[in-house]
Design a protein around this motif. Structure first.
Motif, PDB file in Angstrom:
ATOM      1  N   ALA A  84      45.744  46.408  53.898  1.00  0.00           N
ATOM      2  CA  ALA A  84      44.802  47.540  53.891  1.00  0.00           C
ATOM      3  C   ALA A  84      44.630  48.098  52.483  1.00  0.00           C
ATOM      4  CB  ALA A  84      45.266  48.619  54.864  1.00  0.00           C
ATOM      5  N   LEU A  85      44.400  47.216  51.547  1.00  0.00           N
ATOM      6  CA  LEU A  85      44.315  47.628  50.144  1.00  0.00           C
ATOM      7  C   LEU A  85      43.105  48.518  49.904  1.00  0.00           C
ATOM      8  CD1 LEU A  85      45.463  44.309  48.550  1.00  0.00           C
ATOM      9  CD2 LEU A  85      46.475  46.534  48.077  1.00  0.00           C
ATOM     10  N   LYS A  86      43.298  49.450  48.965  1.00  0.00           N
ATOM     11  CA  LYS A  86      42.266  50.408  48.599  1.00  0.00           C
ATOM     12  C   LYS A  86      41.961  50.276  47.108  1.00  0.00           C
ATOM     13  CE  LYS A  86      44.422  53.710  51.768  1.00  0.00           C
ATOM     14  NZ  LYS A  86      45.034  55.065  51.894  1.00  0.00           N
ATOM     15  N   PRO A  87      40.768  50.663  46.691  1.00  0.00           N
ATOM     16  CA  PRO A  87      40.475  50.633  45.245  1.00  0.00           C
ATOM     17  C   PRO A  87      41.513  51.390  44.415  1.00  0.00           C
ATOM     18  CG  PRO A  87      38.445  50.939  46.471  1.00  0.00           C
ATOM     19  CD  PRO A  87      39.574  51.004  47.475  1.00  0.00           C
ATOM     20  N   ALA A  88      42.093  52.432  44.990  1.00  0.00           N
ATOM     21  CA  ALA A  88      43.105  53.208  44.271  1.00  0.00           C
ATOM     22  C   ALA A  88      44.387  52.413  44.026  1.00  0.00           C
ATOM     23  CB  ALA A  88      43.443  54.482  45.050  1.00  0.00           C
ATOM     24  N   ASN A  89      44.539  51.279  44.696  1.00  0.00           N
ATOM     25  CA  ASN A  89      45.712  50.428  44.484  1.00  0.00           C
ATOM     26  C   ASN A  89      45.549  49.494  43.296  1.00  0.00           C
ATOM     27  OD1 ASN A  89      45.807  50.136  48.060  1.00  0.00           O
ATOM     28  ND2 ASN A  89      46.988  51.542  46.790  1.00  0.00           N
ATOM     29  N   THR A  90      44.367  49.520  42.668  1.00  0.00           N
ATOM     30  CA  THR A  90      44.138  48.690  41.495  1.00  0.00           C
ATOM     31  C   THR A  90      45.098  49.091  40.387  1.00  0.00           C
ATOM     32  OG1 THR A  90      41.819  48.308  42.023  1.00  0.00           O
ATOM     33  CG2 THR A  90      42.470  48.105  39.708  1.00  0.00           C
ATOM     34  N   ALA A  91      45.838  48.108  39.883  1.00  0.00           N
ATOM     35  CA  ALA A  91      46.847  48.379  38.861  1.00  0.00           C
ATOM     36  C   ALA A  91      47.485  47.063  38.437  1.00  0.00           C
ATOM     37  CB  ALA A  91      47.929  49.313  39.400  1.00  0.00           C
ATOM     38  N   VAL A  92      48.253  47.142  37.369  1.00  0.00           N
ATOM     39  CA  VAL A  92      49.156  46.050  37.024  1.00  0.00           C
ATOM     40  C   VAL A  92      50.465  46.327  37.747  1.00  0.00           C
ATOM     41  CG1 VAL A  92      50.385  44.834  35.199  1.00  0.00           C
ATOM     42  CG2 VAL A  92      48.063  45.685  34.786  1.00  0.00           C
ATOM     43  N   TYR A  93      50.924  45.360  38.508  1.00  0.00           N
ATOM     44  CA  TYR A  93      52.143  45.501  39.287  1.00  0.00           C
ATOM     45  C   TYR A  93      53.277  44.777  38.554  1.00  0.00           C
ATOM     46  CZ  TYR A  93      49.649  47.593  43.151  1.00  0.00           C
ATOM     47  OH  TYR A  93      48.906  48.459  43.930  1.00  0.00           O
ATOM     48  N   TYR A  94      54.365  45.512  38.359  1.00  0.00           N
ATOM     49  CA  TYR A  94      55.503  45.003  37.606  1.00  0.00           C
ATOM     50  C   TYR A  94      56.717  44.866  38.510  1.00  0.00           C
ATOM     51  CZ  TYR A  94      52.861  46.394  33.446  1.00  0.00           C
ATOM     52  OH  TYR A  94      51.900  46.540  32.472  1.00  0.00           O
ATOM     53  N   THR A 106      65.595  45.028  33.563  1.00  0.00           N
ATOM     54  CA  THR A 106      64.669  43.986  33.161  1.00  0.00           C
ATOM     55  C   THR A 106      63.323  44.233  33.816  1.00  0.00           C
ATOM     56  OG1 THR A 106      66.497  42.386  33.041  1.00  0.00           O
ATOM     57  CG2 THR A 106      64.263  41.492  33.089  1.00  0.00           C
ATOM     58  N   TRP A 107      62.262  44.036  33.049  1.00  0.00           N
ATOM     59  CA  TRP A 107      60.891  44.139  33.555  1.00  0.00           C
ATOM     60  C   TRP A 107      60.203  42.783  33.454  1.00  0.00           C
ATOM     61  CZ3 TRP A 107      58.837  48.418  35.826  1.00  0.00           C
ATOM     62  CH2 TRP A 107      59.474  49.644  35.603  1.00  0.00           C
ATOM     63  N   GLY A 108      59.371  42.507  34.437  1.00  0.00           N
ATOM     64  CA  GLY A 108      58.481  41.371  34.327  1.00  0.00           C
ATOM     65  C   GLY A 108      57.275  41.752  33.479  1.00  0.00           C
ATOM     66  N   LYS A 109      56.406  40.777  33.243  1.00  0.00           N
ATOM     67  CA  LYS A 109      55.232  41.034  32.413  1.00  0.00           C
ATOM     68  C   LYS A 109      54.076  41.624  33.200  1.00  0.00           C
ATOM     69  CE  LYS A 109      56.300  37.563  28.923  1.00  0.00           C
ATOM     70  NZ  LYS A 109      55.843  36.338  28.199  1.00  0.00           N
ATOM     71  N   GLY A 110      54.165  41.579  34.516  1.00  0.00           N
ATOM     72  CA  GLY A 110      53.156  42.202  35.363  1.00  0.00           C
ATOM     73  C   GLY A 110      52.107  41.240  35.862  1.00  0.00           C
ATOM     74  N   THR A 111      51.506  41.599  36.982  1.00  0.00           N
ATOM     75  CA  THR A 111      50.395  40.843  37.555  1.00  0.00           C
ATOM     76  C   THR A 111      49.321  41.841  37.981  1.00  0.00           C
ATOM     77  OG1 THR A 111      49.780  39.158  39.198  1.00  0.00           O
ATOM     78  CG2 THR A 111      51.405  40.787  39.888  1.00  0.00           C
ATOM     79  N   LEU A 112      48.083  41.529  37.650  1.00  0.00           N
ATOM     80  CA  LEU A 112      46.992  42.465  37.880  1.00  0.00           C
ATOM     81  C   LEU A 112      46.457  42.324  39.297  1.00  0.00           C
ATOM     82  CD1 LEU A 112      44.908  44.547  36.845  1.00  0.00           C
ATOM     83  CD2 LEU A 112      43.526  42.606  36.060  1.00  0.00           C
ATOM     84  N   VAL A 113      46.351  43.455  39.966  1.00  0.00           N
ATOM     85  CA  VAL A 113      45.725  43.535  41.287  1.00  0.00           C
ATOM     86  C   VAL A 113      44.473  44.392  41.157  1.00  0.00           C
ATOM     87  CG1 VAL A 113      45.956  44.397  43.641  1.00  0.00           C
ATOM     88  CG2 VAL A 113      47.880  43.230  42.540  1.00  0.00           C
ATOM     89  N   THR A 114      43.344  43.830  41.527  1.00  0.00           N
ATOM     90  CA  THR A 114      42.077  44.557  41.477  1.00  0.00           C
ATOM     91  C   THR A 114      41.496  44.607  42.877  1.00  0.00           C
ATOM     92  OG1 THR A 114      41.666  43.775  39.219  1.00  0.00           O
ATOM     93  CG2 THR A 114      39.796  44.673  40.437  1.00  0.00           C
ATOM     94  N   VAL A 115      41.269  45.804  43.358  1.00  0.00           N
ATOM     95  CA  VAL A 115      40.694  46.000  44.683  1.00  0.00           C
ATOM     96  C   VAL A 115      39.279  46.539  44.498  1.00  0.00           C
ATOM     97  CG1 VAL A 115      40.957  47.042  46.949  1.00  0.00           C
ATOM     98  CG2 VAL A 115      42.986  46.522  45.573  1.00  0.00           C
ATOM     99  N   SER A 116      38.325  45.695  44.805  1.00  0.00           N
ATOM    100  CA  SER A 116      36.930  46.073  44.556  1.00  0.00           C
ATOM    101  C   SER A 116      36.012  45.237  45.422  1.00  0.00           C
ATOM    102  CB  SER A 116      36.588  45.851  43.075  1.00  0.00           C
ATOM    103  OG  SER A 116      35.215  46.107  42.842  1.00  0.00           O
TER     104      SER A 116
END
Length: 117
Positions: A84-94, A106-116
């Motif tokens: 149930a993703l929303k546009p407000a969930n758009t972000a880089v997820y780490y 430790t941090w990962g480099k992130g993966t981009l999630v775009t809800v549009s």
């Protein structure tokens, strides 16, 4: 030091689903704190969902009931199922790891999630 590699991000329409994966290059223990944060454009990084050092889970209020964190210890992998993703969930997820012993982070480099649409 362990490395974290995220995958599974991408473009999804509102209401859709994605599953993120975070693979650690070394062994993860049940008392290690491991999970997901995100950073939207112009905003601070925030917690999404994590396994705590008591092996329980914590979720941001905004994702409760829609996101589920899980892990497969023998694969040293943590997942984030996002529904149930929303546009407000758009972000880089780490992906983030804090060792129970020693407190190394430790941090990962992130993966981009775009809800549009």
């Amino acid at each position: 030091q362990v490395q974290l590699v995220e995958s599974g991000g991408g473009l999804v329409q509102p209401g859709g689903s994605l599953r993120l994966s975070c693979a650690a290059s070394g062994r993860i223990f049940s008392l290690d704190c491991m999970g997901w944060y995100r950073q939207a454009p112009g905003k601070q990084r925030e917690l999404v969902a994590v396994f705590t050092n008591t092996d329980s889970t914590t979720y941001a209020d905004s994702v409760k009931g829609r996101f589920t964190i899980s892990r497969v210890n023998f694969k040293n992998t943590v997942y984030l199922q996002m529904n149930a993703l929303k546009p407000a969930n758009t972000a880089v997820y780490y992906c983030h790891l804090t060792r129970a012993f020693g407190g190394t982070e430790t941090w990962g480099k992130g993966t981009l999630v775009t809800v549009s649409s």
